[in-house]
Design an enzyme around this catalytic site. Structure first.
Site, PDB file in Angstrom:
ATOM      1  N   CYS A  84       0.823  -1.211   0.000  1.00 17.91           N
ATOM      2  CA  CYS A  84       0.000   0.000   0.000  1.00 17.91           C
ATOM      3  C   CYS A  84       0.851   1.252   0.000  1.00 17.91           C
ATOM      4  CB  CYS A  84      -0.877   0.038   1.246  1.00 17.91           C
ATOM      5  SG  CYS A  84      -1.875  -1.418   1.440  1.00 17.91           S
ATOM      6  N   SER A  85       1.954   1.205   0.775  1.00 16.87           N
ATOM      7  CA  SER A  85       2.792   2.390   0.908  1.00 16.87           C
ATOM      8  C   SER A  85       3.490   2.739  -0.390  1.00 16.87           C
ATOM      9  CB  SER A  85       3.811   2.160   2.028  1.00 16.87           C
ATOM     10  OG  SER A  85       3.123   1.934   3.237  1.00 16.87           O
TER      11      SER A  85
END
Lengths: 191, 201
Positions: free
Chosen positions: B94-95
């Site tokens: 996600c990051s």
């Protein structure tokens, strides 16, 4: 049948022994070491091909680049620090290219780990990157480089006999074009 | 016969060994230093979609990190909308997904599209996490309370309370035109999303 199975088993074992270490290294390549096996496509773009001193098509390995030293940046279009560093790395390229002494001695390439050709192109266009970038869509290069975080910089010295050695490596911590060039020149023995 | 079985086992092990042990790669940025929580490899998809291409996209209103509330319906007749659900802040893949979208603003504009990033995290968490990415140009929405209600309505809320890694493309008339509930362990390729937006032209 037994012979076939034995041969298949031998091939499989050999495959596991030879290929597996190439699939996943447990640490990034570091100073003092040789590069892992990294195959890159010879650029189709003639300007990039000339820049790297390559000809023809197919694949090449970084030590085949015609230079005294090559700076390799492992980056990702998705990486905020790579985005932040991009203008400074472009500046590094210009410092080298604008120097008559360094122009043909040091080359710069980027490898977009986990990035498709499309994603690499977005990065190239966004930051107007003037040096060759290569996609590593399936993380093949990222894996042989120990799945290192990005950006990861390596300075590779190419010797006249064709051998090579990583003379500098760093994770992030890019302090700007001029200080980084100092490190490059020092580690390549050009200063 | 036993020998044959043993040989087959060795053969299979040799073939499977590299692929099983090779970890899932995600190319994490150094920007997050030691602040990313390793989640390991998760079940690729753990929910059942409740919408399909051609359906009217369910409307919602969620708070954003800018302090304003954002409704899907406010973009009706104005913008194509991309909903990007990501599972959780401060996790590996996600990051490294939204920062890519963050430099692709021109491409979203080219397709007259707005991106809405959504997770089930609360606002303070999303604020800190997206600040680490640099300033993001798109609204980041919190589906924290009632927990994961929007994700659940779309059918992308997983059994452990996080959402899938899912992309929904909604055209200006509010109709769902593309859905990608992606393997949670992998980042969707940007060109697939842009290809879906290209089809709206």
């Amino acid at each position: 049948m037994r012979r076939i199975l034995t041969v298949l088993t031998m091939i499989t074992l050999l495959f596991s022994i030879i290929v597996f270490p190439a699939l996943a290294a447990n640490k990034p390549p570091e100073k003092g070491e040789a590069l892992p096996v990294i195959n890159l496509p010879v650029p189709r773009n003639a300007e990039e091909r000339n820049y790297l001193g390559l000809s023809g098509g197919g694949l090449f390995k970084i030590p085949q680049i015609k230079a005294h030293g090559v700076i390799v940046e492992l980056f990702s279009m998705y990486c905020p620090f790579c985005q932040k560093d991009a203008p400074g790395v472009n500046e590094l390229y210009r410092l080298i290219e604008n120097s008559a002494v360094l122009k043909n001695k040091i080359k710069l390439i980027g490898i977009g780990v986990g990035n498709s050709p499309y994603e690499v192109e977005v990065f190239k266009k966004t930051y107007d990157v003037p040096f060759p970038l290569f996609p590593d869509k399936d993380f093949v290069i990222h894996k042989v480089c120990g799945e290192v975080r990005t950006p990861y910089y390596m300075v590779v010295k190419i010797n006249e006999d064709g051998t090579h050695q990583i003379v500098h490596s760093q994770l992030g911590n890019y302090l700007g074009a001029e200080p980084f060039l100092e490190v490059v020149l020092k580690t390549l023995g050009l200063k | 016969m036993n020998k044959r079985r043993v040989l087959r086992f060795i053969l299979l092990t040799g073939v499977l060994f590299p692929s099983v042990l090779a970890p899932v790669a995600f190319g994490l940025s150094d920007a997050y230093k030691g602040n990313i929580y390793e989640v390991g490899t998760l079940k690729s998809v753990d929910s059942v979609l409740r919408v399909k291409v051609g359906d009217r996209a369910p409307d919602f209103t969620l708070p954003s990190i800018s302090g304003q509330k954002v409704s899907l319906s406010q973009f009706l007749e104005k913008k194509n909308v991309v909903l990007s659900f990501v599972p959780a802040a401060w996790t590996p893949v996600c990051s490294d997904q939204w920062p890519g979208y963050n430099i692709a603003k021109d491409i979203f504009n080219q397709y007259d599209a707005i991106l809405l990033g959504i997770t089930v995290d609360n606002i303070p968490t999303l604020f800190a996490w997206t600040n680490q990415m640099g300033q993001v140009w798109f609204p980041v929405l919190s589906d924290f309370w009632p927990h994961g209600a929007v994700a659940k309505r779309y059918g992308v809320l997983r059994s452990d309370g996080i959402s899938e890694r899912a992309l929904f493309v909604i055209d200006k008339t509010g109709i769902l035109r593309y859905i990608d509930v992606h393997d949670i362990n992998k980042r969707p390729a940007l060109e697939d999303l842009m290809g879906a937006l290209e089809k709206l032209k």
